[in-house]
Design a protein around this motif. Structure first.
Motif, short mmCIF file in Angstrom:
data_model
loop_
_atom_site.label_atom_id
_atom_site.label_comp_id
_atom_site.label_asym_id
_atom_site.label_seq_id
_atom_site.Cartn_x
_atom_site.Cartn_y
_atom_site.Cartn_z
N CYS A 141 -5.94 50.41 14.30
CA CYS A 141 -4.67 50.74 13.61
C CYS A 141 -3.66 49.15 13.43
N THR A 142 -3.90 48.37 14.83
CA THR A 142 -3.28 47.18 15.26
C THR A 142 -4.07 45.83 14.27
N ALA A 143 -5.17 46.13 14.37
CA ALA A 143 -6.70 45.04 13.87
C ALA A 143 -6.06 45.32 12.01
N MET A 164 -9.35 34.01 16.20
CA MET A 164 -9.32 34.96 17.06
C MET A 164 -8.64 34.82 18.39
N ILE A 165 -6.94 34.70 18.40
CA ILE A 165 -7.65 34.71 19.73
C ILE A 165 -7.57 36.04 21.11
N GLY A 166 -7.84 36.23 21.67
CA GLY A 166 -8.37 37.69 22.44
C GLY A 166 -9.28 38.41 21.84
N HIS A 167 -10.28 38.97 22.80
CA HIS A 167 -11.75 39.65 21.89
C HIS A 167 -11.43 41.22 22.84
N SER A 168 -10.20 41.69 23.04
CA SER A 168 -10.07 42.91 23.56
C SER A 168 -10.83 43.92 22.46
N GLU A 169 -11.57 45.16 23.15
CA GLU A 169 -12.32 45.50 22.27
C GLU A 169 -11.09 46.80 20.33
N ILE A 170 -10.24 46.78 21.18
CA ILE A 170 -9.05 47.36 20.40
C ILE A 170 -8.49 46.14 19.30
N VAL A 171 -8.27 45.09 19.85
CA VAL A 171 -7.50 44.61 19.24
C VAL A 171 -8.77 42.87 18.77
N GLY A 172 -8.66 42.46 19.74
CA GLY A 172 -9.56 41.01 18.91
C GLY A 172 -10.76 40.49 18.15
N CYS A 189 -11.16 33.16 20.33
CA CYS A 189 -10.82 32.45 21.55
C CYS A 189 -10.78 33.44 22.46
N HIS A 190 -11.61 33.04 23.72
CA HIS A 190 -10.58 33.83 24.92
C HIS A 190 -10.07 33.30 26.35
N HIS A 191 -9.94 34.27 27.70
CA HIS A 191 -9.84 33.08 28.46
C HIS A 191 -10.50 32.47 29.34
N MET A 192 -11.79 32.43 28.61
CA MET A 192 -12.82 31.82 29.49
C MET A 192 -13.02 29.89 28.24
N VAL A 208 -3.02 36.27 17.08
CA VAL A 208 -2.85 36.01 19.04
C VAL A 208 -2.78 37.37 18.95
N ALA A 209 -3.76 37.62 20.02
CA ALA A 209 -3.28 39.07 21.34
C ALA A 209 -4.16 38.69 22.37
N VAL A 210 -2.38 38.56 23.29
CA VAL A 210 -3.53 38.07 24.64
C VAL A 210 -2.44 38.90 25.79
N GLY A 211 -1.39 38.76 25.31
CA GLY A 211 0.02 39.71 26.42
C GLY A 211 0.26 38.40 27.34
N LYS A 212 0.90 37.18 26.46
CA LYS A 212 1.52 35.80 27.43
C LYS A 212 2.06 35.23 26.51
N ALA A 213 3.62 35.73 26.50
CA ALA A 213 4.79 35.43 26.02
C ALA A 213 4.73 33.79 26.38
N ASP A 229 1.22 37.66 14.85
CA ASP A 229 1.58 37.35 16.44
C ASP A 229 1.43 38.72 16.79
N ILE A 230 0.24 39.48 17.60
CA ILE A 230 -0.23 40.68 18.14
C ILE A 230 0.50 41.07 19.66
N GLY A 231 0.94 40.26 19.90
CA GLY A 231 1.61 40.14 21.32
C GLY A 231 2.93 41.68 21.23
N ILE A 232 2.79 41.69 22.89
CA ILE A 232 4.40 42.56 23.08
C ILE A 232 4.13 42.77 24.71
N ASN A 233 5.08 41.34 24.79
CA ASN A 233 5.76 41.38 26.20
C ASN A 233 7.00 41.23 26.22
N VAL A 270 3.57 47.94 10.89
CA VAL A 270 2.02 47.85 9.48
C VAL A 270 1.63 48.82 10.07
N THR A 271 1.41 48.63 11.64
CA THR A 271 0.48 49.56 12.68
C THR A 271 0.72 51.02 12.94
N VAL A 272 1.98 50.96 12.31
CA VAL A 272 2.28 52.39 11.85
C VAL A 272 1.64 53.31 10.35
P1 NAD Z 1 -6.46 43.06 26.48
O1 NAD Z 1 -6.04 42.61 28.12
O2 NAD Z 1 -7.53 43.83 26.75
O3 NAD Z 1 -6.88 41.71 26.33
C1 NAD Z 1 -6.52 40.21 26.51
C2 NAD Z 1 -7.14 39.18 26.32
O4 NAD Z 1 -6.21 38.07 25.77
C3 NAD Z 1 -8.31 39.05 26.44
O5 NAD Z 1 -9.48 39.28 25.36
C4 NAD Z 1 -8.59 37.54 26.95
O6 NAD Z 1 -9.96 37.07 27.42
C5 NAD Z 1 -7.39 36.90 26.34
N1 NAD Z 1 -6.80 36.00 27.84
C6 NAD Z 1 -6.46 35.99 28.75
N2 NAD Z 1 -5.66 34.83 28.97
C7 NAD Z 1 -5.87 34.20 27.74
C8 NAD Z 1 -5.68 32.57 27.74
N3 NAD Z 1 -4.86 31.72 28.16
N4 NAD Z 1 -6.19 31.88 26.21
C9 NAD Z 1 -6.56 33.27 25.68
N5 NAD Z 1 -7.13 33.74 25.95
C10 NAD Z 1 -6.77 34.80 26.85
O7 NAD Z 1 -5.35 43.02 25.34
P2 NAD Z 1 -4.96 43.64 23.81
O8 NAD Z 1 -5.14 45.36 24.53
O9 NAD Z 1 -5.94 43.13 23.67
O10 NAD Z 1 -3.83 43.38 23.87
C11 NAD Z 1 -3.24 42.06 23.77
C12 NAD Z 1 -1.57 42.04 23.73
O11 NAD Z 1 -1.10 42.84 22.24
C13 NAD Z 1 -0.59 42.99 24.49
O12 NAD Z 1 0.55 41.60 24.62
C14 NAD Z 1 -0.90 44.13 23.85
O13 NAD Z 1 0.25 44.98 23.77
C15 NAD Z 1 -0.43 43.52 22.31
N6 NAD Z 1 -0.76 45.42 21.48
C16 NAD Z 1 -0.14 45.27 20.47
C17 NAD Z 1 -0.45 46.66 19.80
C18 NAD Z 1 0.84 46.05 18.42
O14 NAD Z 1 0.85 47.04 17.81
N7 NAD Z 1 1.12 45.42 18.33
C19 NAD Z 1 -1.15 47.08 19.71
C20 NAD Z 1 -1.92 46.74 20.95
C21 NAD Z 1 -1.54 45.61 21.79
#
Ligand code: NAD
Length: 294
Positions: A141-143, A164-172, A189-192, A208-213, A229-233, A270-272
């Protein structure tokens, strides 16, 4: 004054839910949409906030919402048994497994137990696999919400340069596949990643979906680009008050971006709506598979 660079997630949510309501009502006479079952394992105030938002979305879409809280000490086997029973219930359109779950529960195993035709969160590995084949009706849903918000800008997704910044299974990763299915050129892009700004600065759209304000500042965005901006901090201000913020420095980036989603009020609502869209898609798939024949 209304700032037209800020995308209003609530408005996008309402538009989607209104469209869904019409479709759900049209089905009522012939093959009504079954209930959407929300499973929380153990009580959690954090989860309860999400569930309330989903319940409101379901009411708006006209989909019955069944909120279940299972005991915190339920065994993995019993939880799985109950999920299988829901899979087999004809009046269940979809199943949501709320997270986090207690430590003794193996969440991925339970997600895999949800039948792909009832997987409204798009978390079953089979659902993720479908996305790779451009079958995107039951995407996470979030993606899917991020893609919907990008679409709401009116930008042509075909050929769009997206970072796309962040490469998690459920979002990036799902965002990258969904956008590729739309014809966008996607860099992940991701942390590396070595020089993040070098990538983000040349993009027409940055998700952006990273989790860093405040990870993303104004100097990292091309003038006129769209920023989702998908992040929640949770951050604590100097006065000790806490508030929710995304991964983007919204105030600064707003001055250069063409569009930007606020946090809160952007991706979340929108996710809802996407969850409800998935519930309807799941219902239609069950109809097509003959599951709902009398
Ligand atoms: P995750 O921790 O699984 O993944 C984080 C990603 O960020 C990884 O791919 C990692 O490589 C990357 N990353 C970390 N530091 C980085 C940096 N300095 N530069 C670039 N990339 C970097 O997180 P997730 O589950 O994908 O969630 C990401 C964020 O999205 C969180 O804040 C989470 O709360 C939020 N989120 C929001 C919703 C929503 O409905 N809005 C839903 C799910 C997640």
């Amino acid at each position: 004054m209304k700032d037209h660079r800020l995308i209003n997630g609530k408005e996008v949510q309402q538009r989607l839910l209104t469209g869904l309501r019409a479709e759900v009502d049209a089905l009522a006479a012939t093959c009504p949409v079954g209930r959407l079952v929300s499973i929380s394992i153990g009580p959690s105030p954090e989860v309860a906030v999400y569930v309330r938002g989903q319940a409101r979305g379901a009411v708006a879409a006209g989909i019955p919402f069944d909120e279940q809280v299972w005991p915190a000490d339920i065994s993995q086997e019993e939880a799985k048994r109950r999920i299988v029973a829901l899979n087999d219930s004809r009046d269940v359109a979809g199943i949501i497994l709320q997270r986090p779950v207690p430590a003794h529960i193996h969440v991925r195993s339970l997600q895999s137990a949800i039948h792909p035709l009832k997987d409204v969160e798009g978390m079953n590995p089979a659902s993720i696999g479908n996305i790779v084949y451009n079958d995107v009706a039951l995407a996470p849903c979030t993606a899917a919400a991020a893609v919907e918000l990008l679409r709401s800008t009116g930008l042509e997704l075909k050929g769009l340069e997206v970072v796309m910044i962040g490469h998690s299974e459920i979002v990036g990763k799902p965002v990258a596949f969904l956008l590729m299915a739309e014809g966008a050129t996607v860099t992940v892009c991701h942390h590396m990643t070595r020089n993040l700004a070098m990538h983000s600065r040349r993009a027409d759209a940055v998700v952006v979906a990273v989790g860093k304000a405040h990870l993303i500042g104004a100097d990292m965005i091309k003038p006129g680009a769209a920023v989702i901006d998908i992040g929640i901090n949770q951050v604590t201000d100097a006065d000790g008050k806490t508030r929710i913020t995304g991964d983007v420095d919204t105030e600064a980036v707003k001055e250069v971006a063409g569009w930007i989603t606020p946090v809160p009020g952007g991706v979340g609502p929108v996710t809802v709506a996407i969850l409800m869209r998935n519930a309807l898609a799941a219902h239609r798939r069950q109809m097509a598979a003959g599951w709902l024949d009398h």
